[in-house]
Design an enzyme around this catalytic site. Structure first.
Site: not given
Ligand SMILES: NC(=O)C1=CN([C@@H]2O[C@H](COP(=O)(O)OP(=O)(O)OC[C@H]3O[C@@H](n4cnc5c(N)ncnc54)[C@H](O)[C@@H]3O)[C@@H](O)[C@H]2O)C=CC1
Ligand SMILES: CC(=O)C(C)=O
Length: 292
Positions: A184, A197
Site C-alpha cells: 500500500s 496497518y
Molecule cells: N482499497 C484500498 O484503498 C487499498 C487496498 N489495499 C490492499 O488491498 C487489500 C484489500 O483488498 P481490497 O481489494 O481493497 O478490498 P476487499 O474488501 O475487496 O478485499 C479484502 C479481502 O481480504 C479477504 N480477507 C480478509 N480477511 C481474511 C482472512 N482472515 N482470510 C482470508 N481472506 C481474508 C476478504 O475475503 C476480501 O476478499 C489489502 O491487502 C489492502 O491492504 C492497499 C492499498 C489501498
Molecule cells: C491507501 C489506502 O487507502 C489504504 C487502505 O491502504
C-alpha cells in the site's frame, strides 16, 4: 462517456455510505466499484497458467481475477466468507472461458493456506502465480486505543498470511512463475490513523524484496503492487461516511482509483512482460511520487 468522466461520475455519487462488517460486501455497495474495463482485451499473456488470488472475491482481487481470466489463466479465489461475491466473480471469470474455483479459508491459519494450495494442485495439477491480496485494516484515531487483539489480527492477516501462502506455494513454483504481493502507499507515506496497518504494509514491501533475492536463482520472480486509495468493499467497511466520501480526494489526480485500474499491473507482473523485474513495487496511486 469518456473514461475520465466515467470515473468522476462514480466519485460524485459516493455519499454518506458505510458497511458494518469487515470484510465488506461488494454486492451491497452503491454505487458499485468498476471491476472490469470493457475495452481491455486479453492476448494470451497468461495462457494455461494457474493462479491463486487471495482476497479475489471482491475489490482489487476481483478485477485481477477477471483480467487473468481474459488473459487465459485458470484461477482459484481464496476468501474469508463473502460467498455471494465469490460466486459472482467465478461466474464472470468463467464467462471469459476460464476455469475458476472458489475456496473459503482463513489466511491467518498456516494449515488452511496449505490446504488452499493443495486444493489448487488437486484441481488444476499445477500452480504458476500466487497473488497475495487478502487484508484487513482497523482505522483508529488514538494510538493508545489500538488494542493488542487488533494488532495481532492485522499482522496475522496481512503479513503472516502472505508468508504462509508463499511457503505453501513455493514448492510448486518453477522458473518463470511469479508471486505478487499487494502492499500500500501507506507503507511509504505512513498513515496517522492506520498505524499498525501501515506497518504491515512496510513488512510486505520488505518481504517482497527479501523473498525476491531468495528465489531469484530459481527463476521465480516476486514483485508487489502498492495501491493508493481504491474504491473497494474495504473502504465503506472500515472508514466513516465522511472518510468514504473524501477517500482519494487529496491525491494529485484528485480522485480515488477503481479496481479495474489496478488489474493491468498484476497482469504485467504475472506475465513474461516483466521477465527482468523482481523485488520491485509498482505504485498505482493517482500520482503520489514514491522515491524509496
Ligand atoms: N482499497 C484500498 O484503498 C487499498 C487496498 N489495499 C490492499 O488491498 C487489500 C484489500 O483488498 P481490497 O481489494 O481493497 O478490498 P476487499 O474488501 O475487496 O478485499 C479484502 C479481502 O481480504 C479477504 N480477507 C480478509 N480477511 C481474511 C482472512 N482472515 N482470510 C482470508 N481472506 C481474508 C476478504 O475475503 C476480501 O476478499 C489489502 O491487502 C489492502 O491492504 C492497499 C492499498 C489501498
Ligand atoms: C491507501 C489506502 O487507502 C489504504 C487502505 O491502504
Amino acid at each position: 462517456m469518456t473514461e475520465k468522466n466515467k470515473y468522476e461520475r462514480v466519485d460524485e455519487a459516493v455519499e454518506g455510505y458505510t458497511q458494518d462488517r469487515q470484510p465488506g460486501i461488494e454486492e451491497d455497495m452503491d454505487p458499485k466499484p468498476i471491476f472490469e474495463d470493457e475495452n481491455y482485451r486479453g492476448s494470451g499473456k497468461l495462457q494455461d497458467k494457474v493462479a491463486i488470488i487471495t482476497g479475489g472475491d471482491s475489490g482489487i482481487g476481483r478485477a485481477v481475477a477477471i483480467a487473468y481470466a481474459k488473459e487465459g489463466a485458470n484461477i482459484v479465489i481464496g476468501y474469508l466468507d463473502e460467498h455471494d461475491d465469490a460466486k459472482k466473480t467465478k461466474e464472470i471469470a468463467e464467462s471469459y472461458g476460464a476455469k475458476c474455483e472458489i475456496y473459503a479459508f482463513d489466511v491467518k491459519q498456516k494449515e488452511e493456506c496449505e490446504k488452499l494450495v493443495k486444493f489448487t494442485i488437486d484441481n488444476f495439477g499445477k500452480l504458476n502465480v500466487l497473488v497475495n491480496h487478502a487484508g484487513v485494516q482497523y482505522p483508529t484515531d488514538e494510538f493508545l486505543d489500538i488494542t493488542e487483539a487488533q494488532i495481532r489480527e492485522t499482522f496475522e492477516t496481512n503479513i503472516y498470511g502472505f508468508i504462509f501462502m508463499a511457503q505453501a506455494a513455493v514448492p510448486h513454483l518453477n522458473k518463470g512463475d511469479a508471486i505478487i504481493n499487494t502492499t500500500s502507499v501507506t507503507a511509504y507515506r505512513g498513515s496517522p490513523e492506520l498505524i499498525e496497518y501501515s506497518a504491515t504494509n512496510g513488512a510486505i514491501t520488505s518481504f517482497t524484496r527479501s523473498l525476491s533475492g531468495n528465489l531469484a536463482e530459481k527463476g521465480i520472480r516476486v514483485n508487489g503492487v502498492a495501491p493508493g486509495p481504491i474504491y473497494t468493499p474495504l473502504i465503506p467497511a472500515t472508514f466513516s461516511a465522511e472518510k468514504v466520501e473524501k477517500h482519494g480526494g487529496s491525491t494529485p489526480m484528485g480522485r480515488r482509483g477503481q479496481p479495474s485500474e489496478l488489474a493491468p499491473s498484476y497482469v504485467m507482473l504475472a506475465s513474461n512482460d516483466s521477465s527482468y523485474m523482481t523485488g520491485q513495487v509498482l505504485h498505482v496511486n493517482g500520482g503520489d511520487f514514491i522515491t524509496t
